[in-house]
Scaffold this active site. Sequence first.
Site, PDB file in Angstrom:
ATOM      1  N   SER A   1       4.038  39.280  15.175  1.00  0.00           N
ATOM      2  CA  SER A   1       4.902  38.632  16.169  1.00  0.00           C
ATOM      3  C   SER A   1       5.294  39.586  17.268  1.00  0.00           C
ATOM      4  O   SER A   1       5.835  39.148  18.278  1.00  0.00           O
ATOM      5  CB  SER A   1       6.198  38.098  15.567  1.00  0.00           C
ATOM      6  OG  SER A   1       6.246  38.167  14.213  1.00  0.00           O
TER       7      SER A   1
ATOM      8  N   HIS B   1      -0.973  33.826  16.827  1.00  0.00           N
ATOM      9  CA  HIS B   1       0.442  33.888  16.466  1.00  0.00           C
ATOM     10  C   HIS B   1       0.977  32.485  16.171  1.00  0.00           C
ATOM     11  O   HIS B   1       1.233  31.698  17.079  1.00  0.00           O
ATOM     12  CB  HIS B   1       1.252  34.560  17.585  1.00  0.00           C
ATOM     13  CG  HIS B   1       2.691  34.741  17.225  1.00  0.00           C
ATOM     14  ND1 HIS B   1       3.719  34.461  18.079  1.00  0.00           N
ATOM     15  CD2 HIS B   1       3.269  35.143  16.067  1.00  0.00           C
ATOM     16  CE1 HIS B   1       4.870  34.692  17.471  1.00  0.00           C
ATOM     17  NE2 HIS B   1       4.624  35.101  16.260  1.00  0.00           N
TER      18      HIS B   1
ATOM     19  N   GLU C   1       0.087  30.894  19.670  1.00  0.00           N
ATOM     20  CA  GLU C   1      -0.171  31.771  20.813  1.00  0.00           C
ATOM     21  C   GLU C   1      -1.480  32.514  20.565  1.00  0.00           C
ATOM     22  O   GLU C   1      -1.663  33.124  19.507  1.00  0.00           O
ATOM     23  CB  GLU C   1       0.978  32.774  20.988  1.00  0.00           C
ATOM     24  CG  GLU C   1       2.229  32.124  21.549  1.00  0.00           C
ATOM     25  CD  GLU C   1       3.410  33.083  21.688  1.00  0.00           C
ATOM     26  OE1 GLU C   1       4.225  32.894  22.595  1.00  0.00           O
ATOM     27  OE2 GLU C   1       3.520  34.026  20.879  1.00  0.00           O
TER      28      GLU C   1
ATOM     29  N   ASN D   1       8.761  34.267  21.463  1.00  0.00           N
ATOM     30  CA  ASN D   1       9.815  35.091  20.871  1.00  0.00           C
ATOM     31  C   ASN D   1      10.573  35.868  21.929  1.00  0.00           C
ATOM     32  O   ASN D   1      11.772  36.082  21.822  1.00  0.00           O
ATOM     33  CB  ASN D   1       9.226  36.072  19.860  1.00  0.00           C
ATOM     34  CG  ASN D   1       8.904  35.369  18.561  1.00  0.00           C
ATOM     35  OD1 ASN D   1       9.339  34.245  18.326  1.00  0.00           O
ATOM     36  ND2 ASN D   1       8.123  36.013  17.724  1.00  0.00           N
TER      37      ASN D   1
HETATM   38  P1  NAI Z   1       6.201  38.247   4.199  1.00  0.00           P
HETATM   39  O1  NAI Z   1       6.923  39.507   3.930  1.00  0.00           O
HETATM   40  O2  NAI Z   1       6.754  36.951   3.752  1.00  0.00           O
HETATM   41  O3  NAI Z   1       4.707  38.343   3.636  1.00  0.00           O
HETATM   42  C1  NAI Z   1       3.910  39.452   3.702  1.00  0.00           C
HETATM   43  C2  NAI Z   1       2.969  39.414   2.494  1.00  0.00           C
HETATM   44  O4  NAI Z   1       1.930  40.335   2.695  1.00  0.00           O
HETATM   45  C3  NAI Z   1       3.648  39.769   1.171  1.00  0.00           C
HETATM   46  O5  NAI Z   1       3.367  38.746   0.255  1.00  0.00           O
HETATM   47  C4  NAI Z   1       2.986  41.073   0.753  1.00  0.00           C
HETATM   48  O6  NAI Z   1       2.821  41.154  -0.644  1.00  0.00           O
HETATM   49  C5  NAI Z   1       1.667  40.970   1.449  1.00  0.00           C
HETATM   50  N1  NAI Z   1       1.020  42.251   1.770  1.00  0.00           N
HETATM   51  C6  NAI Z   1       1.575  43.340   2.326  1.00  0.00           C
HETATM   52  N2  NAI Z   1       0.637  44.276   2.511  1.00  0.00           N
HETATM   53  C7  NAI Z   1      -0.528  43.783   2.078  1.00  0.00           C
HETATM   54  C8  NAI Z   1      -1.862  44.257   2.014  1.00  0.00           C
HETATM   55  N3  NAI Z   1      -2.173  45.473   2.458  1.00  0.00           N
HETATM   56  N4  NAI Z   1      -2.804  43.453   1.497  1.00  0.00           N
HETATM   57  C9  NAI Z   1      -2.499  42.212   1.072  1.00  0.00           C
HETATM   58  N5  NAI Z   1      -1.270  41.709   1.113  1.00  0.00           N
HETATM   59  C10 NAI Z   1      -0.286  42.467   1.609  1.00  0.00           C
HETATM   60  O7  NAI Z   1       5.970  38.249   5.783  1.00  0.00           O
HETATM   61  P2  NAI Z   1       5.828  37.006   6.786  1.00  0.00           P
HETATM   62  O8  NAI Z   1       7.154  36.590   7.225  1.00  0.00           O
HETATM   63  O9  NAI Z   1       4.880  36.031   6.216  1.00  0.00           O
HETATM   64  O10 NAI Z   1       5.129  37.726   8.019  1.00  0.00           O
HETATM   65  C11 NAI Z   1       3.765  38.115   8.002  1.00  0.00           C
HETATM   66  C12 NAI Z   1       3.321  38.390   9.425  1.00  0.00           C
HETATM   67  O11 NAI Z   1       3.501  37.217  10.197  1.00  0.00           O
HETATM   68  C13 NAI Z   1       4.125  39.471  10.122  1.00  0.00           C
HETATM   69  O12 NAI Z   1       3.247  40.178  10.959  1.00  0.00           O
HETATM   70  C14 NAI Z   1       5.144  38.693  10.940  1.00  0.00           C
HETATM   71  O13 NAI Z   1       5.582  39.383  12.051  1.00  0.00           O
HETATM   72  C15 NAI Z   1       4.324  37.502  11.322  1.00  0.00           C
HETATM   73  N6  NAI Z   1       5.084  36.295  11.642  1.00  0.00           N
HETATM   74  C16 NAI Z   1       6.183  35.918  10.907  1.00  0.00           C
HETATM   75  C17 NAI Z   1       6.879  34.766  11.240  1.00  0.00           C
HETATM   76  C18 NAI Z   1       8.034  34.307  10.409  1.00  0.00           C
HETATM   77  O14 NAI Z   1       8.780  33.441  10.872  1.00  0.00           O
HETATM   78  N7  NAI Z   1       8.218  34.825   9.227  1.00  0.00           N
HETATM   79  C19 NAI Z   1       6.474  33.934  12.387  1.00  0.00           C
HETATM   80  C20 NAI Z   1       5.280  34.372  13.026  1.00  0.00           C
HETATM   81  C21 NAI Z   1       4.643  35.531  12.676  1.00  0.00           C
END
Ligand code: NAI
Length: 679
Positions: free
Chosen positions: A408, A429, A441, A479
């Site tokens: 993001s 995104h 995006e 954002n």
């Molecule tokens: P989250 O913390 O819920 O999920 C991340 C997941 O990735 C975890 O389950 C973790 O175990 C896993 N993980 C970490 N390193 C890893 C690796 N090397 N290999 C495999 N799995 C791995 O995070 P979330 O909120 O889903 O965010 C993920 C991405 O999406 C981030 O870049 C965030 O900025 C982006 N994003 C988040 C939004 C939101 O509202 N939460 C909206 C849009 C984008």
Amino acid sequence: MSKHWHLDYHTDYALLTLDVAGQSANVLSQEVLLELDRHLGELEGKPLQGLIIRSGKASGFIAGADVREFERITDPVRATELAELGQQVCARLAGLPFPSVAVIHGFCLGGGLELALACRYRLAREDAATRLGLPEVRLGIHPGFAGSVRLPPLVGDMAALDMMLTGRTISAREARRLGLVDEIVPERHLLDAAEKFLKSGTPRRKAPWHRRVPGWRPLRTLVVRMFTPRVRRKAHPDHYPAPWRILDLWRDRATEKQEAQSLGELLVSRSSRNLVHVFLLGEELKRRGKMQPHGIEYVHVIGAGVMGADIAIWAAHKGFRVSLQDQKPEILARAMKKAYGFFKSKLKEPRAVQEAMDRFMPDLEGHGLGRADLVIEAIVEKVEPKRELFRLVEQKARPQTLLATNTSSIPLEEIGTVLKDPSRLVGLHFFNPVAQMQLVEIVRGAQSSEASLARARAFTGAIERLPLDVKSSPGFLVNRILMPYLIEAVKLVQEGVGITTIDQAATEFGMPMGPIELADSVGLDICLSVAEELSEPLHMDVPDKLRELVGQGQLGRKSGQGFYRYNARGRRESPSPDKTAADIPITERLILRLLNEAMACLREGVVGDADAVDAGMVYGTGFAPFLGGPMSYIDSLGVTGISHSLHRLMQEYGPRFKPDAGWSQPELLKRRLRSSNPT
Ligand code: NAI
């Protein structure tokens, strides 16, 4: 000469086929209506047993009136005349000396359904693509070709009101159950069945008496009172007058003339103009999502957290084979459970659910990497782990595989440094929740290739999301614009303004949800990390209150406590009402920070033009659609007034309200996505 309608005579009936020239879907422009009128005039005097009307387009019967024509009409009298023309043609059809039947497949919407309602019978093709509805309310208007008059007696008053007020489309099966169509017929039997109906002498359908009871005069006011709270929850009468008009027309048993007049007024109203603008922006983004083949069948998603799981589930739901990778098996197990629940609620039929589950594979070891056509990374929002991961991904993925990150806020260039070929990397995104937010995006890094971007757009289109091109810059578009607005809300909390007062100010303005509740829903930790990421480039200070809450583990809805408290099912508990908000200009402070940032994005070229800002904010955040998006709103208020207000707020509250340099470049507002070519 016929341009759009083709008339054939069969032994004892006529067949009119609509195939609007130069369009992929049939729409009822004035020209199309006038041509139909001429044909009906010709048929009236003929000794026929009946008329069959059908569409020659694979896409469906008729998708509605020609929305692009609406935009050109500025005079309510002209708009009323347009409705009257449609009504006259429908009346002519209904008054033919022989029966008529509409043979419906695919979309049969708005004016298209009203035309079908004027026929004596309606037959629908038996398949999932057949959808019928009166979605006018979504464009800030109501039916205008006598639909509000013809529908209630046919399907009953409650069903008719429900269809008109929600604008939802219904399946052929539901239409049959309601009596909206007379029969559902397999494709190959459609014409035979139509012919049979013409000869049958069956009278026009009427809803059984008990379904017409709510229409009895003494009951009508009661029924309106019953619908009122439901309508009020969705549509503020000042912002969205159309559903209220629908209730009025029905209560007063309005005539066709009154319907046309009311439509004329609504069609030129600010609300409808802006809703049409938003609709056409969505159509344009859809078109961009369909311009090229994507060559993607298999998607590998890495990171099964909030976003990764939802993206993977959505892609599988839309027909892609998907593998989902995470470091932790329990997280994958949770994602599988979520997928099953989602497919079950959406697809219902056990076989379809099973097929979707078969397309969705948990993949702890990352075997899918070597097979995927597209890899989407959605792991933690930190540069180093993302770099590390992409280094590995490039080694294992095939050379033609498209690489995407869901980051993001991290610039693509920073992630791409580890890649031998950074032209393969783009940002996809998504917004949370993926199943509800239509926007994606498409982030263009300095090295992303045109071919990669085009594939990313096409994939987004294929999963029925709207692709919006944005430059890789801090916070991208949505954002970045949202953050100053959220930060301002937290500042208001720090100043002692109650959270419900702040949220109410925003919802009264027209936002779907207040900024405080939004921050709680997104997660305060995520808000904090995006705010920190943006604080330096945007010269924005992060309020202590946000840090404090995150420090205490109060992360919002997901932790049961943020600014608000939430119960075990994630429902917000009602806080005690706030005291006064004194004389603080809450709405002005919130909205002007948002508008100022929107202007900055435009000036810096984060997106190509003002329309793209509107599309992004409406489809990515739900920004008041009746205002048409921030840029349309700026247009309506006038640039000078806004920059004066910003100056005033700057004097009172400090430099964060400093008007962006873009306010003195009004030409920025003129560029239009809908008339330009995709970049
Ligand atoms: P989250 O913390 O819920 O999920 C991340 C997941 O990735 C975890 O389950 C973790 O175990 C896993 N993980 C970490 N390193 C890893 C690796 N090397 N290999 C495999 N799995 C791995 O995070 P979330 O909120 O889903 O965010 C993920 C991405 O999406 C981030 O870049 C965030 O900025 C982006 N994003 C988040 C939004 C939101 O509202 N939460 C909206 C849009 C984008």
